[in-house]
Write a protein that holds these residues in place. Structure first.
Motif, PDB file in Angstrom:
ATOM      1  N   LEU A   1      11.855  -8.475  -3.389  1.00 45.94           N
ATOM      2  CA  LEU A   1      12.810  -7.388  -3.202  1.00 45.94           C
ATOM      3  C   LEU A   1      12.307  -6.143  -3.291  1.00 45.94           C
ATOM      4  CD1 LEU A   1      15.433  -6.573  -1.821  1.00 45.94           C
ATOM      5  CD2 LEU A   1      16.317  -6.578  -4.192  1.00 45.94           C
ATOM      6  N   ARG A   2      11.581  -6.098  -4.730  1.00 38.47           N
ATOM      7  CA  ARG A   2      11.015  -4.930  -4.910  1.00 38.47           C
ATOM      8  C   ARG A   2       9.876  -4.472  -4.069  1.00 38.47           C
ATOM      9  NH1 ARG A   2       9.405  -4.466 -11.153  1.00 38.47           N
ATOM     10  NH2 ARG A   2       8.384  -2.625 -10.104  1.00 38.47           N
ATOM     11  N   TRP A   3       8.888  -5.395  -3.587  1.00 40.70           N
ATOM     12  CA  TRP A   3       7.950  -5.244  -2.781  1.00 40.70           C
ATOM     13  C   TRP A   3       8.516  -4.637  -1.324  1.00 40.70           C
ATOM     14  CZ3 TRP A   3       6.320  -7.099   2.051  1.00 40.70           C
ATOM     15  CH2 TRP A   3       5.170  -6.709   2.420  1.00 40.70           C
ATOM     16  N   ARG A   4       9.391  -5.235  -0.755  1.00 39.98           N
ATOM     17  CA  ARG A   4      10.060  -5.225   0.336  1.00 39.98           C
ATOM     18  C   ARG A   4      10.760  -3.780   0.506  1.00 39.98           C
ATOM     19  NH1 ARG A   4      15.662  -7.898   2.494  1.00 39.98           N
ATOM     20  NH2 ARG A   4      16.327  -6.039   1.464  1.00 39.98           N
ATOM     21  N   ASN A   5      11.096  -3.490  -0.494  1.00 47.25           N
ATOM     22  CA  ASN A   5      11.973  -1.868  -0.730  1.00 47.25           C
ATOM     23  C   ASN A   5      10.866  -0.864  -0.959  1.00 47.25           C
ATOM     24  OD1 ASN A   5      14.418  -3.083  -0.121  1.00 47.25           O
ATOM     25  ND2 ASN A   5      15.215  -2.969  -2.341  1.00 47.25           N
ATOM     26  N   GLY A   6       9.588  -0.957  -0.767  1.00 44.95           N
ATOM     27  CA  GLY A   6       8.615  -0.059  -0.922  1.00 44.95           C
ATOM     28  C   GLY A   6       7.956   0.081  -1.979  1.00 44.95           C
ATOM     29  N   LYS A   7       8.063  -0.657  -3.148  1.00 46.11           N
ATOM     30  CA  LYS A   7       7.112  -0.649  -4.371  1.00 46.11           C
ATOM     31  C   LYS A   7       5.972  -1.360  -4.301  1.00 46.11           C
ATOM     32  CE  LYS A   7       7.464  -0.680  -9.446  1.00 46.11           C
ATOM     33  NZ  LYS A   7       6.623   0.498  -9.724  1.00 46.11           N
ATOM     34  N   ARG A   8       5.275  -0.726  -3.478  1.00 40.11           N
ATOM     35  CA  ARG A   8       4.033  -1.706  -3.027  1.00 40.11           C
ATOM     36  C   ARG A   8       2.486  -1.057  -3.619  1.00 40.11           C
ATOM     37  NH1 ARG A   8       5.847  -1.845   3.233  1.00 40.11           N
ATOM     38  NH2 ARG A   8       7.725  -3.211   2.805  1.00 40.11           N
ATOM     39  N   ASP A   9       2.658  -0.950  -5.018  1.00 44.44           N
ATOM     40  CA  ASP A   9       1.641  -0.687  -5.864  1.00 44.44           C
ATOM     41  C   ASP A   9       0.439  -1.911  -5.760  1.00 44.44           C
ATOM     42  OD1 ASP A   9       3.035  -2.156  -7.191  1.00 44.44           O
ATOM     43  OD2 ASP A   9       2.806  -1.157  -8.997  1.00 44.44           O
ATOM     44  N   ARG A  10       0.776  -3.019  -5.613  1.00 47.90           N
ATOM     45  CA  ARG A  10      -0.309  -3.826  -5.235  1.00 47.90           C
ATOM     46  C   ARG A  10       0.179  -4.840  -4.268  1.00 47.90           C
ATOM     47  NH1 ARG A  10       0.991  -7.825 -10.572  1.00 47.90           N
ATOM     48  NH2 ARG A  10       3.028  -7.169 -10.867  1.00 47.90           N
ATOM     49  N   PRO A  11      -0.620  -5.564  -3.676  1.00 47.80           N
ATOM     50  CA  PRO A  11      -0.100  -6.435  -2.321  1.00 47.80           C
ATOM     51  C   PRO A  11       0.866  -7.716  -2.689  1.00 47.80           C
ATOM     52  CG  PRO A  11      -2.637  -6.699  -2.665  1.00 47.80           C
ATOM     53  CD  PRO A  11      -2.098  -5.519  -3.608  1.00 47.80           C
ATOM     54  N   LEU A  12       1.507  -8.182  -1.959  1.00 47.18           N
ATOM     55  CA  LEU A  12       2.418  -9.178  -2.229  1.00 47.18           C
ATOM     56  C   LEU A  12       1.646 -10.468  -1.867  1.00 47.18           C
ATOM     57  CD1 LEU A  12       5.068 -10.221  -3.010  1.00 47.18           C
ATOM     58  CD2 LEU A  12       5.724 -10.192  -0.581  1.00 47.18           C
ATOM     59  N   ASP A  13       1.523 -11.312  -2.776  1.00 45.80           N
ATOM     60  CA  ASP A  13       0.973 -12.557  -2.435  1.00 45.80           C
ATOM     61  C   ASP A  13       1.776 -13.270  -1.211  1.00 45.80           C
ATOM     62  OD1 ASP A  13      -0.637 -14.890  -2.523  1.00 45.80           O
ATOM     63  OD2 ASP A  13       0.136 -15.547  -4.516  1.00 45.80           O
TER      64      ASP A  13
END
Length: 163
Positions: A60-72
């Protein structure tokens, strides 16, 4: 990967409920104990729920824009599968213990204790929470659509892609 369907969850719960009722009916009428999980299994249920929520929060954090590192992508897929498995396991637990509860209520007049009733209710509540967490975390894994009007590629409502 397809989304969870309420009909399938309900069907799984009803099948488990029927099985729970039949097994409990046979067991109690033949001198065996109630085939319910012990209340300590709620600890395991809580651990499964917590793990599902932790992994779901990462997606969810990655989806909402906190993309400091790629999602595996493997992590995202495993999170989605875990969420769906959590919901199905919750449906089985809810159904099984509801079936036991139905049979135990009928035997309440001849029993001296109501402990199996409270245990079944507690485990049913754990199953409901598992279903809810599974549905919520599955939604965490869904990517928002890129369209402004909410229409998918085929002009209808899209189910959304998964992260």
């Amino acid at each position: 990967m397809s989304t969870l369907r309420f009909r399938w969850l309900a069907l799984v719960g009803l099948a488990a409920g029927l099985a729970g009722w039949l097994v409990n009916w046979f067991a109690t009428r033949n001198g065996y104990g109630t085939p319910a999980l012990p209340l300590t299994s709620l600890v395991t249920t809580a651990v499964i729920i917590a793990i599902t929520l932790v992994f779901g929060r990462r997606v969810l954090r990655w989806r909402n824009g906190k993309r400091d590192r790629p999602l595996d992508p493997i992590l995202a897929t495993r999170t989605l599968v875990l969420a769906q498995a959590c919901a199905y396991a919750g449906a089985v637990s809810l159904g099984w213990h509801a079936g036991i509860l139905v049979d135990q209520v009928a035997l309440m007049s001849v029993r001296s204790t109501v402990a199996p009733l409270w245990g079944s209710v507690a485990l049913m509540a754990g199953g409901i929470v598992m279903i809810m967490v599974g549905l919520v975390v599955e939604d965490f894994c869904r990517l928002p659509s890129d369209d402004d009007d909410g229409k998918g590629a085929h002009g209808g409502e899209s189910e959304g892609e998964y992260a």
